[in-house]
Design a protein around this motif. Structure first.
Motif, PDB file in Angstrom:
ATOM      1  N   ALA B  98       0.848  -1.193   0.000  1.00  0.00           N
ATOM      2  CA  ALA B  98       0.000   0.000   0.000  1.00  0.00           C
ATOM      3  C   ALA B  98       0.875   1.231   0.000  1.00  0.00           C
ATOM      4  N   CYS B 100      -1.077   5.086  -0.010  1.00  0.00           N
ATOM      5  CA  CYS B 100      -2.067   5.765   0.827  1.00  0.00           C
ATOM      6  C   CYS B 100      -3.031   4.782   1.460  1.00  0.00           C
ATOM      7  N   GLY B 101      -3.241   3.642   0.827  1.00  0.00           N
ATOM      8  CA  GLY B 101      -4.082   2.605   1.408  1.00  0.00           C
ATOM      9  C   GLY B 101      -5.570   2.785   1.179  1.00  0.00           C
ATOM     10  N   TYR B 102      -5.943   3.786   0.398  1.00  0.00           N
ATOM     11  CA  TYR B 102      -7.368   4.053   0.223  1.00  0.00           C
ATOM     12  C   TYR B 102      -8.044   2.959  -0.614  1.00  0.00           C
ATOM     13  N   THR B 104      -7.013  -0.089  -0.710  1.00  0.00           N
ATOM     14  CA  THR B 104      -6.646  -1.391  -0.136  1.00  0.00           C
ATOM     15  C   THR B 104      -7.861  -2.222   0.240  1.00  0.00           C
TER      16      THR B 104
END
Lengths: 739, 155
Positions: B98, B100-102, B104
């Motif tokens: 990841a 920013c991981g948005y 994910t």
């Protein structure tokens, strides 16, 4: 209605931290201690106490004004502190971007998170360590030089010990950052240089992390902004009756700033769709089909000669083998995965804003100015958002929310739609580059001229215009903010005659911001594309041709290593083996010295072009990257990978389409990005030693990609693509033109 | 205002909504205070809002709360916890897949649904299963590696 989870914590914890971003490995953050410290701690840039608080039990809190926009600088900051203080990484809790508690270390951008902010944090940590050793030396009446530290415990030569928490005993350092406080030698690093896992990922992977989009405040209203089709249009009438049947829906209008609110988010969305607003005027854009003509016709603020060696114009004028080309780069969107979002709470003359902005301290000033408030009365609290690569809509959403909260006297949450994010985020501006060169009898370059049309960075501009303030009729400074867009506009090669001129443009069609490697992406696309054109004209191998003109030894080593990794076979482009293939394969490599002073890198691309459809597939990318000191090598690698993949996307797919009124590419169909099935294989090699200085990883590896792709496509099909994106339609048209 | 009962992460949850056509996404995020499913486009184009409904990866922005009643809904929170990670979650952490991981949430939920049906997918299958999940930060290669790791770790 269920009680909302606030920031992954209960209400008590929320009250103690003010909803700030708190990330750490510690199982129970010392929230009371944090709250106490926050109430009184300094934020001055030159005070150690602004950065570091050590609790009596030894827990360490780092307060960082730089924020982690997904780049991994969060883990790196923690590693820097842990290393210099000799404490386990897990003992550190991090708070980022809260203007009430963190020092103003500047906006996070331009690949400077570690180079700028990280080095301040390193110096603060080294100063803190020295102060702690002095405390122990004084306590025991021994020389500080003989003391050692293990896991945050100071030990004297005769065996006495004291933990950091004991030494500072709930007090403060009260010392200035000491530039002379000794930092560790890179040879001795134990934590810096390790691929420590990011502390925020377990929460993000399990739905426990609080993004700004997840944050909730008791009693808040959900808001949606209603924007016109035409940029800059003004309201003639608002039909409030059109939302009357939606429970709780309320219309807010401040001049041409129109919003709807409701207690539930879905009702706010429904109201925004239902509200009938009559608009007039606005627009006046050239439209994306005329964008490059409009760039060339834009009013010029001034011309600037960036560099001049010899007399390129005269040399080209009198040459017999001369070439020229124009390279064009489109407007592009940040296209963040999550549309911008912010919350604001205006109460008793004070305002708190939660935002994923890249510059909380800057945003605080912008909001205060726009709202006519003292900066002291505004607090901006950073929370993670979807990645932005420069300024996207985060700051605009914050201003939307601030205006609405003051107007309504209630906490407000503003969530942009996908259409708003693609349509209204400030864009990477379009740019044009004309290139001319002449060759000698052997085909070597005699002279090179770069002539660029780029938007000017308005000097001393306080801020970019914010949409909400513009619509609400709040005066703002006129101008545009872009950073170093002239970088790499001339080649990194040593040529007898070279000149570069920029026409600085007073305007650009759509509101501009910095979008990853601003300007450099388009400049290198042109420069390395034209370099490849010259090599092909000279019927020379592209690698040998570059090495012939490259005097920088380190650069040459990097380029040779890149070629070696991709099993480079020396021959001129185009690839004779692909001449009649239905799926033509090609390869290319380019060299970039970022901004001529930062990272050097070689990047090789392999492509397959389907002639019938014009579809370009990037199959493999090889990169050798000068990284310098890597605080966290895996985080650096992740950044280099992301830079490469995102640049493939921008090269193959992305162009903001607009008509005379506004942006029309407002979803993922009209503004597609590279999908998972189309991801190339990556082979990345990072060069650097712990004893080097850090060099930044946030954007440099973006720059070489488009040129390398364009050149590989030429190698495959023998057609030069000088306009991005390289869509199937453009490739087909180019192939047809060749036939 | 009407009352809806949803089966989310193994629990029966009641909530009130004015509109039966309200997308499930808002019931999960606003009524049930879940953070896993994310609003990305509201158009079914990006995959950020993915949840698993009766074993299938579904876009919660394109499923109404009315349609979701009586079905078994799993969100990222229900897949595993930081202390008891689902193999796909563990693999994403191991690969640090990841930025920013948005996106994910969608990546993990789509991958988990894939591995339930196809425990040993080859790389092409993995890539194809994630064709509807967009990532802007460019973590594509790590995401593919994480799903392959999760597939390899299953017995």
């Amino acid at each position: 209605m269920n009680m909302p989870i606030v920031n992954g914590m209960g209400r008590r914890e929320f009250l103690l931290t003010g909803g700030a971003l708190v990330v750490g490995f510690a199982l129970s953050p010392h929230l009371e201690a944090l709250a106490q410290a926050a109430a009184t701690k300094p934020v001055a840039l030159d005070e150690v106490d602004s950065y570091l608080v050590i609790a009596p039990d030894g827990a360490i809190t780092l307060y960082s004004g730089k924020v982690d926009l997904g780049t991994g600088c969060r883990v790196a900051f923690g590693q820097i502190v842990a290393e210099e203080l000799d404490v386990p990484f897990a003992r550190i809790t991090m708070i980022e971007g809260d203007t009430a508690t963190t020092p103003d270390q500047g906006t996070t951008g331009g690949s400077t998170g570690i180079i700028g902010g990280g080095m301040q944090i390193r110096q603060a940590s080294a100063t803190a360590r020295k102060a702690l050793l002095d405390m122990a030396a004084q306590k025991w009446n021994v020389a500080a030089a003989g003391l050692t530290v293990t896991d945050g415990v100071v030990r004297s030569p005769d065996g006495r010990t004291a933990a950091y928490g004991e030494l500072i005993a709930g007090g403060r350092f009260n010392v200035k950052l000491d530039r002379n406080a000794a930092v560790k030698n890179g040879r001795d690093y134990k934590i810096v240089g390790q691929p420590v896992q990011r502390p925020d990922l377990p929460g993000k992977m399990t739905g426990r992390h609080t993004y700004v989009q997840d944050h909730r405040i008791a009693g808040m209203l959900h808001a949606r902004i209603v924007r016109p089709r035409a940029i800059g249009a003004t309201v003639t009438s608002v039909d409030e009756a059109s939302v009357r049947n939606i429970p709780g829906a309320r219309v807010v209008r401040i001049k041409d700033f129109v919003a709807v609110t409701a207690d539930s988010e879905w009702n706010a969305i429904r109201a925004a769709r239902a509200l009938r607003v009559s608009w007039t005027g606005g627009g006046g854009l050239p439209g994306s089909d005329r964008v490059y003509a409009s760039v060339r016709a834009a009013p010029v603020a001034r011309d600037q000669e960036l560099m001049k060696v010899g007399d390129a114009k005269a040399a080209i004028g009198s040459a017999t083998r001369k070439f020229q080309a124009t390279y064009e780069w489109p407007a592009q969107s940040h296209a963040s995965m999550g549309p911008s979002c912010a919350l604001a709470d205006f109460k008793d003359g004070k305002l708190t804003v939660w935002s994923a902005t890249q510059g909380p301290h800057r945003l605080r000033q912008v909001i205060a100015r726009g709202m006519g408030m003292e900066a002291d009365a505004v607090r901006v609290v950073y929370l993670d958002g979807a990645g932005c690569y420069g300024m996207n809509g985060h700051d605009d959403a914050a201003c939307d929310a601030a205006l609405l909260s003051r107007q309504l006297g209630r906490p407000v949450r503003v969530q942009w739609s996908r259409e708003e994010e693609h349509g209204w985020d400030p864009k990477g501006p379009p740019q044009v580059l004309d290139l001319r060169a002449s060759l000698d009898a052997e085909g070597n370059i005699v002279a090179w001229e770069s002539e660029a049309w780029l938007p000017i960075n308005t000097p001393n501009l306080f801020n970019r215009s914010m949409l909400a303030f513009s619509a609400a009729g709040i005066p703002q400074p006129e101008g545009q903010a872009v950073a170093q867009v002239q970088g790499n506009v001339y080649p990194p090669y040593d040529l007898p005659h070279m000149s570069a001129v920029v026409h600085w443009l007073q305007s650009t069609p759509l509101r501009a911001s910095n979008l990853r490697a601003p300007g450099k992406l388009g400049n290198v696309y042109g420069v390395e594309g034209f370099m490849d054109e010259l090599a092909a004209a000279a019927k020379r191998d592209p690698l040998e041709y570059r090495l012939t003109h490259l005097k920088d030894e380190m650069g040459a080593r990097i380029l040779r290593r890149t070629a070696e990794k991709m099993n480079w076979a020396a021959r001129p482009s185009p690839n004779p083996a692909s001449a009649n293939a239905a799926i033509a394969t090609g390869r290319a490599l380019v060299y970039v010295h970022y901004k001529h002073v930062d990272n050097r890198m070689g990047l090789g691309v392999e492509v397959a072009v389907e002639r019938a459809t014009g579809r370009v597939r990037v199959t493999k990318i090889t990169c050798v990257y000068e990284a310098g000191q890597m605080i966290n090598p895996d985080a650096v690698k992740n950044q280099v990978e992301g830079n490469i993949i995102q640049a493939v996307s921008r090269t193959l797919h992305e162009e903001t389409i607009f008509d005379t009124q506004g942006v029309t590419s407002v979803d993922w169909r009209s503004y597609p990005i590279l999908t998972i099935p189309d991801a190339p294989v990556l082979d990345i090699e990072l060069w650097g030693s712990p004893e080097d200085k850090p060099m930044g990883a946030g954007e440099a590896a973006h720059a070489p990609v488009p040129g390398a792709i364009g050149n590989a496509v030429f190698d495959a099909i023998g057609v030069r693509m000088r306009k991005v994106p390289l869509t199937p339609a453009r490739v087909r048209a180019a192939l047809a033109g060749q036939a | 205002m009407a009352r809806f009962t949803l089966n989310v992460n193994g629990r029966s949850e009641s909530l009130d909504a004015d509109d039966p056509e309200m997308p499930l996404l808002y019931a999960l995020r606003d009524n049930l205070a879940l953070h896993g499913p994310k609003f990305g486009c509201g158009l079914g184009q990006c995959g950020s809002c993915t949840v698993i409904v009766d074993g299938n990866a579904v876009r919660s922005c394109q499923t109404s709360v009315r349609e979701a009643q009586g079905k078994r809904i799993t969100t990222l929170e229900g897949l595993g916890t930081p202390d008891r990670l689902h193999p796909v979650q563990a693999a994403f952490i191991a690969e640090q897949a990841a930025q920013c991981g948005y996106c994910t949430n969608g990546m993990i939920m789509s991958a988990a649904a894939l591995l339930e049906k196809t425990p040993r997918p080859n790389e092409t299958k993995i890539r194809d299963a994630l064709a509807g999940n967009l990532c802007r930060c460019g973590t594509h290669v790590r995401v593919i590696a994480a799903v392959a790791r999760a597939a390899g770790s299953r017995t």
